[in-house]
Design an enzyme around this catalytic site. Sequence first.
Site, short mmCIF file in Angstrom:
data_model
loop_
_atom_site.label_atom_id
_atom_site.label_comp_id
_atom_site.label_asym_id
_atom_site.label_seq_id
_atom_site.Cartn_x
_atom_site.Cartn_y
_atom_site.Cartn_z
N GLU A 1 33.56 36.55 44.33
CA GLU A 1 34.32 37.67 44.89
C GLU A 1 34.27 37.68 46.41
O GLU A 1 35.24 38.04 47.06
CB GLU A 1 33.79 38.98 44.32
CG GLU A 1 34.57 40.22 44.73
CD GLU A 1 35.97 40.28 44.14
OE1 GLU A 1 36.72 41.19 44.53
OE2 GLU A 1 36.32 39.42 43.30
N THR B 1 53.13 41.81 46.66
CA THR B 1 51.71 41.44 46.64
C THR B 1 51.16 41.30 45.22
O THR B 1 50.03 40.85 45.06
CB THR B 1 50.89 42.47 47.44
OG1 THR B 1 49.60 41.91 47.75
CG2 THR B 1 50.71 43.77 46.67
#
EC number: 3.2.1.113
Length: 641
Positions: A508, A619
Amino acid sequence: MTTPALLPLSGRRIPPLNLGPPSFPHHRATLRLSEKFILLLILSAFITLCFGAFFFLPDSSKHKRFDLGLEDVLIPHVDAGKGAKNPGVFLIHGPDEHRHREEEERLRNKIRADHEKALEEAKEKLRKSREEIRAEIQTEKNKVVQEMKIKENKPLPPVPIPNLVGIRGGDPEDNDIREKREKIKEMMKHAWDNYRTYGWGHNELRPIARKGHSPNIFGSSQMGATIVDALDTLYIMGLHDEFLDGQRWIEDNLDFSVNSEVSVFEVNIRFIGGLLAAYYLSGEEIFKIKAVQLAEKLLPAFNTPTGIPWAMVNLKSGVGRNWGWASAGSSILAEFGTLHMEFIHLSYLTGDLTYYKKVMHIRKLLQKMDRPNGLYPNYLNPRTGRWGQYHTSVGGLGDSFYEYLLKAWLMSDKTDHEARKMYDDAIEAIEKHLIKKSRGGLTFIGEWKNGHLEKKMGHLACFAGGMFALGADGSRADKAGHYLELGAEIARTCHESYDRTALKLGPESFKFDGAVEAVAVRQAEKYYILRPEVIETYWYLWRFTHDPRYRQWGWEAALAIEKYCRVNGGFSGVKDVYSSTPTHDDVQQSFFLAETLKYLYLLFSGDDLLPLDHWVFNTEAHPLPVLHLANTTLSGNPAVR
């Protein structure tokens, strides 16, 4: 019924009996006087009662009016008018009077018949069972709901659809590339089929538990986020039966009049973006209608002192609020700054400038504000119009704001020069203050926090490699080559973050601190939740360079996802990419179908499928067509003219 008990004798007032010998004559005289007095009282009371009854009798005219009120309303009685030449003589006479009386009698008979019919219907209702009455009530409710759906789904005014190029095709000539593309399609089929079986209608899927999953960004309602998010991917891959399944669910079940608090940002990019893309690709009107319905539900979020929208809004009440963890009750830059593409298309399709005005107001406000070091902080208070904590990031909280500045320019057919200037200014500040090189030669994008640079890069920031490549053409001072190279360097760094794990999947976030480079340190940063940003950058760089390394890196990622994230019930994220025996998080994210698999499929497709000079991806990877008009005025839109 229980019989009430008699009052006890001790509770009654009974005068005592006089048992002594009476004085008889005196007693009779006393009785006689008492009897006369009592009779007189009774007579007086009777007279008073009669007089009072006569006095309080109701007015007969009022009684008559009450008794015949219905007829007075429905049947016009014939009276002598005040203005008649001969008072006391009826205005209607002769044959007309006779005809009027016949009509009056017919009307009376009709009233009686209707009254008797109503009584019979009431008696019939009373004779029905409770279940029958409930069934009739439910039938009426269903009828009303159906009528409302028909009204809601009324077609919007027709608007010329932009020239759509490349919605089909992209078949690769190379057999190896074709096989890889087919494998990605099979992965999409596996993800969709299991969602269809175990999570249909829910927002997402728990593939191991084999049940639906609803994160708080979508509220408590089953809004079918995966269905809406995956539609355009299904269409592009030619999975038309699956696409039609999703379309039918949306037609029958997608309802935005629910008491549910949702993220304005997430439902905009996933739902409105997904519905608009599905509309442009398929031409099905229902997708446009649903997109507009949802957009109307989001508008109350803009009711703030500054016009900066709340992060969350209740779709039913319109009440908005911000995330509790956000700095000083602020709105988030990446959220209120990622509405432009969808809202411009909404104004284009509806002719309603409201959406256009909302996003342009946000832009104007941001242009007026001071920016420390030319950087946009991630937090802005919607009440005061002031920045919150000075934290700037191209990753989480800031990322898609910069992306949408560039894409607003591209979507306007490169006529929105204001957006391009804001993008160029921001990128220059980012390159000056946030982009650094590690000791090992890896280019990374750090985060600015309270006056110092944190040498950490998030997976979300890896999208920037593709953004730099996409924005290279048209950059200042003929720096196209520079920004294309910068995009390639970011892609290499993000690939290293994948390659340095046991699973060949990226964490992450990862740090560049001393000997540690492109590696996650904290346990909470070691997970991979099927994110698309690295593969997205590979695809953009493949389109602009055709360097085979990007297809090679993309295939490595696809194989790792297939090996470590695929389970019998779909695909799941993993909690530790540095462990060779990963633990799954049991969530199949909707963006895995919307973005990750779509970008992989496009990576192994020809450039004629959704060419970038005709399409701009939001997006969430939903393709929207370039609008050949100046989006600062929408003057080219016939619906607006």
